[in-house]
Scaffold this motif. Structure first.
Motif, PDB file in Angstrom:
ATOM      1  N   GLU A 249       0.627  -1.177  -0.152  1.00  0.00           N
ATOM      2  CA  GLU A 249       0.015  -0.204   0.086  1.00  0.00           C
ATOM      3  C   GLU A 249       0.805   1.184  -0.122  1.00  0.00           C
ATOM      4  O   GLU A 249       0.997   2.077  -0.920  1.00  0.00           O
ATOM      5  N   LYS A 250       1.639   1.269   1.083  1.00  0.00           N
ATOM      6  CA  LYS A 250       2.864   2.327   1.019  1.00  0.00           C
ATOM      7  C   LYS A 250       3.849   1.843   1.705  1.00  0.00           C
ATOM      8  O   LYS A 250       3.735   1.471   3.011  1.00  0.00           O
ATOM      9  N   VAL A 251       4.953   1.726   1.176  1.00  0.00           N
ATOM     10  CA  VAL A 251       6.189   1.204   2.014  1.00  0.00           C
ATOM     11  C   VAL A 251       7.641   2.354   1.709  1.00  0.00           C
ATOM     12  O   VAL A 251       7.829   2.708   0.702  1.00  0.00           O
ATOM     13  N   LYS A 252       8.090   2.601   2.816  1.00  0.00           N
ATOM     14  CA  LYS A 252       9.252   3.507   2.633  1.00  0.00           C
ATOM     15  C   LYS A 252      10.526   2.536   2.734  1.00  0.00           C
ATOM     16  O   LYS A 252      10.683   1.876   3.890  1.00  0.00           O
ATOM     17  N   ILE A 253      11.490   2.824   1.833  1.00  0.00           N
ATOM     18  CA  ILE A 253      12.649   2.087   2.025  1.00  0.00           C
ATOM     19  C   ILE A 253      13.809   3.019   2.363  1.00  0.00           C
ATOM     20  O   ILE A 253      14.098   4.156   1.605  1.00  0.00           O
ATOM     21  N   SER A 254      14.317   2.891   3.617  1.00  0.00           N
ATOM     22  CA  SER A 254      15.123   3.909   3.963  1.00  0.00           C
ATOM     23  C   SER A 254      16.679   3.425   4.221  1.00  0.00           C
ATOM     24  O   SER A 254      16.852   2.368   4.056  1.00  0.00           O
ATOM     25  N   ASN A 255      17.457   4.558   4.496  1.00  0.00           N
ATOM     26  CA  ASN A 255      19.104   3.924   4.611  1.00  0.00           C
ATOM     27  C   ASN A 255      19.379   3.789   3.155  1.00  0.00           C
ATOM     28  O   ASN A 255      20.194   2.976   3.151  1.00  0.00           O
ATOM     29  N   ILE A 256      19.109   4.510   2.169  1.00  0.00           N
ATOM     30  CA  ILE A 256      19.593   4.058   0.998  1.00  0.00           C
ATOM     31  C   ILE A 256      20.266   5.456   0.324  1.00  0.00           C
ATOM     32  O   ILE A 256      19.963   6.596   0.681  1.00  0.00           O
ATOM     33  N   ILE A 257      21.111   5.205  -0.831  1.00  0.00           N
ATOM     34  CA  ILE A 257      21.503   6.228  -1.834  1.00  0.00           C
ATOM     35  C   ILE A 257      20.736   6.161  -2.984  1.00  0.00           C
ATOM     36  O   ILE A 257      21.070   5.322  -3.787  1.00  0.00           O
ATOM     37  N   PRO A 258      19.797   6.950  -3.349  1.00  0.00           N
ATOM     38  CA  PRO A 258      18.898   6.903  -4.443  1.00  0.00           C
ATOM     39  C   PRO A 258      19.709   6.875  -5.747  1.00  0.00           C
ATOM     40  O   PRO A 258      19.397   6.327  -6.873  1.00  0.00           O
ATOM     41  N   GLN A 259      20.860   7.833  -5.733  1.00  0.00           N
ATOM     42  CA  GLN A 259      21.558   7.741  -7.025  1.00  0.00           C
ATOM     43  C   GLN A 259      22.206   6.588  -7.516  1.00  0.00           C
ATOM     44  O   GLN A 259      22.329   6.267  -8.580  1.00  0.00           O
ATOM     45  N   HIS A 260      22.394   5.603  -6.396  1.00  0.00           N
ATOM     46  CA  HIS A 260      23.022   4.332  -6.705  1.00  0.00           C
ATOM     47  C   HIS A 260      21.944   3.470  -7.536  1.00  0.00           C
ATOM     48  O   HIS A 260      22.265   2.373  -7.905  1.00  0.00           O
ATOM     49  N   LEU A 266      14.276   4.898 -12.866  1.00  0.00           N
ATOM     50  CA  LEU A 266      13.460   5.362 -14.023  1.00  0.00           C
ATOM     51  C   LEU A 266      12.851   4.247 -14.781  1.00  0.00           C
ATOM     52  O   LEU A 266      11.758   4.605 -15.407  1.00  0.00           O
ATOM     53  N   LYS A 267      13.367   2.831 -14.710  1.00  0.00           N
ATOM     54  CA  LYS A 267      12.728   1.751 -15.111  1.00  0.00           C
ATOM     55  C   LYS A 267      11.052   1.556 -14.586  1.00  0.00           C
ATOM     56  O   LYS A 267      10.166   1.417 -15.061  1.00  0.00           O
ATOM     57  N   LEU A 268      11.076   1.838 -13.223  1.00  0.00           N
ATOM     58  CA  LEU A 268      10.201   1.701 -12.382  1.00  0.00           C
ATOM     59  C   LEU A 268       8.973   2.712 -12.833  1.00  0.00           C
ATOM     60  O   LEU A 268       7.735   2.508 -12.956  1.00  0.00           O
ATOM     61  N   ASP A 269       9.583   3.891 -13.062  1.00  0.00           N
ATOM     62  CA  ASP A 269       8.779   5.301 -13.536  1.00  0.00           C
ATOM     63  C   ASP A 269       8.163   4.877 -14.945  1.00  0.00           C
ATOM     64  O   ASP A 269       7.008   5.222 -14.720  1.00  0.00           O
ATOM     65  N   GLU A 270       8.962   4.325 -15.738  1.00  0.00           N
ATOM     66  CA  GLU A 270       8.339   3.990 -16.801  1.00  0.00           C
ATOM     67  C   GLU A 270       7.170   3.189 -16.970  1.00  0.00           C
ATOM     68  O   GLU A 270       6.176   2.826 -17.804  1.00  0.00           O
ATOM     69  N   MET A 271       7.232   2.246 -15.764  1.00  0.00           N
ATOM     70  CA  MET A 271       6.263   0.820 -15.706  1.00  0.00           C
ATOM     71  C   MET A 271       5.041   1.537 -14.990  1.00  0.00           C
ATOM     72  O   MET A 271       4.118   0.930 -15.106  1.00  0.00           O
ATOM     73  N   GLY A 272       5.199   2.787 -14.404  1.00  0.00           N
ATOM     74  CA  GLY A 272       3.731   3.464 -13.906  1.00  0.00           C
ATOM     75  C   GLY A 272       3.836   3.194 -12.337  1.00  0.00           C
ATOM     76  O   GLY A 272       2.723   3.258 -11.716  1.00  0.00           O
ATOM     77  N   VAL A 273       5.059   2.744 -11.686  1.00  0.00           N
ATOM     78  CA  VAL A 273       4.810   2.947 -10.210  1.00  0.00           C
ATOM     79  C   VAL A 273       5.170   4.260  -9.781  1.00  0.00           C
ATOM     80  O   VAL A 273       5.963   5.128 -10.106  1.00  0.00           O
ATOM     81  N   ARG A 274       4.209   4.458  -8.692  1.00  0.00           N
ATOM     82  CA  ARG A 274       4.262   5.799  -8.043  1.00  0.00           C
ATOM     83  C   ARG A 274       5.299   5.896  -6.824  1.00  0.00           C
ATOM     84  O   ARG A 274       5.427   4.802  -6.020  1.00  0.00           O
ATOM     85  N   MET A 275       6.242   6.609  -6.863  1.00  0.00           N
ATOM     86  CA  MET A 275       7.440   6.709  -5.755  1.00  0.00           C
ATOM     87  C   MET A 275       7.623   8.153  -5.656  1.00  0.00           C
ATOM     88  O   MET A 275       7.464   9.076  -6.268  1.00  0.00           O
ATOM     89  N   ASP A 276       7.845   8.711  -4.171  1.00  0.00           N
ATOM     90  CA  ASP A 276       8.525   9.715  -3.821  1.00  0.00           C
ATOM     91  C   ASP A 276       9.911   9.246  -3.113  1.00  0.00           C
ATOM     92  O   ASP A 276      10.220   8.629  -2.595  1.00  0.00           O
ATOM     93  N   ILE A 277      10.712  10.104  -4.152  1.00  0.00           N
ATOM     94  CA  ILE A 277      12.161   9.739  -3.986  1.00  0.00           C
ATOM     95  C   ILE A 277      12.764  10.957  -2.902  1.00  0.00           C
ATOM     96  O   ILE A 277      12.861  12.052  -3.167  1.00  0.00           O
ATOM     97  N   GLY A 278      13.446  10.634  -1.589  1.00  0.00           N
ATOM     98  CA  GLY A 278      13.825  11.522  -0.670  1.00  0.00           C
ATOM     99  C   GLY A 278      15.557  11.480  -0.810  1.00  0.00           C
ATOM    100  O   GLY A 278      16.022  10.932  -1.835  1.00  0.00           O
ATOM    101  N   ILE A 279      16.034  12.125   0.152  1.00  0.00           N
ATOM    102  CA  ILE A 279      17.522  12.223   0.051  1.00  0.00           C
ATOM    103  C   ILE A 279      18.081  10.902   0.359  1.00  0.00           C
ATOM    104  O   ILE A 279      18.893  10.631  -0.218  1.00  0.00           O
ATOM    105  N   ASP A 280      17.386  10.269   1.265  1.00  0.00           N
ATOM    106  CA  ASP A 280      18.159   8.710   1.682  1.00  0.00           C
ATOM    107  C   ASP A 280      16.925   7.752   1.954  1.00  0.00           C
ATOM    108  O   ASP A 280      17.047   6.712   2.597  1.00  0.00           O
ATOM    109  N   SER A 281      15.817   7.935   0.780  1.00  0.00           N
ATOM    110  CA  SER A 281      14.937   6.919   1.023  1.00  0.00           C
ATOM    111  C   SER A 281      14.032   7.177  -0.303  1.00  0.00           C
ATOM    112  O   SER A 281      14.121   8.074  -1.164  1.00  0.00           O
ATOM    113  N   VAL A 282      13.287   5.924  -0.489  1.00  0.00           N
ATOM    114  CA  VAL A 282      12.405   5.855  -1.492  1.00  0.00           C
ATOM    115  C   VAL A 282      11.139   5.546  -0.886  1.00  0.00           C
ATOM    116  O   VAL A 282      11.127   4.335  -0.380  1.00  0.00           O
ATOM    117  N   THR A 283       9.682   6.132  -1.085  1.00  0.00           N
ATOM    118  CA  THR A 283       8.711   5.702  -0.685  1.00  0.00           C
ATOM    119  C   THR A 283       7.802   5.275  -1.911  1.00  0.00           C
ATOM    120  O   THR A 283       7.794   5.825  -2.830  1.00  0.00           O
TER     121      THR A 283
END
Ligand code: EPU
Length: 415
Positions: A249-260, A266-283
């Motif tokens: 439903e909503k999951v935050k993946i934290s302690n990450i480096i989104p640039q990596h 980008l591929k998930l965005d192309e698939m239509g996945v909704r995400m919020d990209i933070g400084i060190d997390s992706v929801t």
């Protein structure tokens, strides 16, 4: 190995936050690199995975003292002895071959059994060995053992025919004490290589250019101890992001480096996945209609081969025809057979998989044939109706820290 299985009762929506652990593929290089030091090295954010246990066993074989304290590992190599590495732990993982570069660098000789690890098709080490030879070493192979010796190691220019992660790391370690300057051209650029270079430089090495395709190593006489914090695991992070795209439903993946993770995001965005990209997390938000995509794995910063297997499970839920071409490991498709047993419509051939979706998945008994195949099956099990039993889960524990606990904390029904 053992009969350990993971049992998943699928269909639960995941919610909450998952914290990503230190990078497995950095850790498995950093631990052997500590034998280059003459003093204590403390590494922090070490993942709880069986590959770390196997490497610790090998350090102990070398009479190196290893102390685990929560997520720290304290490695004291002051009483090290350079013995033949023939313990069965060598065959548990591929990265045990990093002791080649490290011990050759430190002692100018090493004798080690052939390493093991996931079978992903042929995985030659010719580039590592050519690199050692260019530095002045002699390589012999007899009865399952490599014997690599050198009177002296001399800096030189090395061009890698392929930007191999393992060869770049092994040559970097061997060259730390070589006389003069070593240049590795067409070096691999993975973040784990930058992490290793940063730890070696804290120990006193002179390495420049890690993260680019040309790395220079100026030989030094001695390396000391240091404190090092491992980078977050981009493949564990990618796995949970894909899992969330499949089941959240909503999951935050934290302690990450989104640039990596740019190529995946980008591929998930192309698939239509909704995400919020933070400084060190992706929801990641679930409930989207997913579109099919074309994927081609490439060396970093291209799409990671380690994530194509988890992504395949998600693509079974996308509308239309998706294709994944793995240019790094053209035979890395054993997971497709297992996913087919669960109802996926996948064809494999010519180094590619073709997935037609969406197809409902049904729980059944499947086998983790390798680490990332296991991750793919976990995602499929979470998506499936009914119960999925994943056999040979030991592969999964090689690389995913506390996976059952992390999944349960998100609301999955796992035992
Ligand atoms: N290759 C050669 N000769 C060599 C070395 C590599 O032909 O001497 C070829 C390989 O056969 C393969 C390609 O080059 O086709 C890539 O191999 P590379 O050396 O880059 O991979 P690796 O060092 O063996 C690491 C990771 C893998 C990951 C690959 C690619 C570690 C311990 N392993 O393997 O991770 O898939 O890079 O990114 O860092 C995993 O985590 O599940 C895993 C398999």
């Amino acid at each position: 190995m053992n009969n350990d299985s993971i049992i998943i009762r699928g269909g639960k929506k995941l919610n909450g936050e998952v914290r990503i652990s230190g990078s497995k593929n950095a850790t498995v290089a950093l631990i052997p690199a500590t034998v280059l030091a003459t003093n204590v090295v403390t590494i922090c954010d070490v993942p709880e995975i069986s590959d770390v246990d196997a490497l610790s066993t090998l350090l102990e074989e070398l009479n190196v003292k290893v102390t685990r304290r929560q997520d720290h590992i304290v490695i004291d190599p002051t009483e090290i002895r350079n013995v033949t590495l023939d313990h069965e732990a060598v065959s548990k993982l591929r990265a045990s071959y990093y002791f080649m570069g490290a011990l050759l660098g430190r002692y100018k000789q090493v004798k080690i059994k052939m390493s093991g690890g996931c079978y992903l098709g042929p995985r030659p080490i010719d580039l590592h060995l050519k690199g050692f030879e260019s530095l002045g070493a002699k390589v012999d192979y007899d009865d399952g053992y490599y014997m690599i010796t050198a009177e002296e190691l001399k800096g030189t220019n090395i061009y890698l025919d392929f930007a191999s992660v393992g060869a770049t790391i092994n040559i970097m370690m061997a060259a730390c004490f070589a006389k003069g300057r070593t240049t590795i051209e067409n070096a691999a650029k993975e973040p784990e290589i930058i992490d290793l270079s940063s730890m070696l430089n804290k120990m006193g090495a002179q390495i420049r250019g890690a993260g680019t395709n040309e790395i220079t190593i100026d030989g030094v006489d001695k390396l000391g101890g240091c404190f090092h914090e491992i980078i977050p695991d981009r493949i564990e992070a990618g796995t949970y992001i894909i899992m969330a795209a499949a089941c959240a439903e909503k999951v935050k993946i934290s302690n990450i480096i989104p640039q990596h993770l740019e190529s995946l995001l980008l591929k998930l965005d192309e698939m239509g996945v909704r995400m919020d990209i933070g400084i060190d997390s992706v929801t990641v938000y679930g409930g989207n209609e997913l579109q099919s995509v074309e994927v081609k794995t490439l060396p970093y910063p291209g799409f990671a081969t380690d994530l194509q297997q988890p992504l395949t499970a998600l693509l079974t839920q996308a509308v239309g025809f998706s294709r994944i071409k793995d240019t790094i490991y053209p035979e890395r498709f054993k997971h497709c057979h297992e996913l087919s047993l669960m109802g996926a419509d996948i064809e494999v051939g010519g180094g590619s998989s073709s997935i037609t979706g969406p197809t409902p998945l049904e729980g059944c008994t499947v086998t983790a044939t390798d680490l990332r195949c296991g991750a793919s099956l976990v995602i499929a099990g979470l998506l499936a109706n009914g119960t999925t039993t994943i056999k040979d889960a030991y592969h999964i524990y090689r690389g995913y820290d506390n996976i059952k606990e992390k999944l349960r904390s998100l609301g999955a029904d796992v035992e």
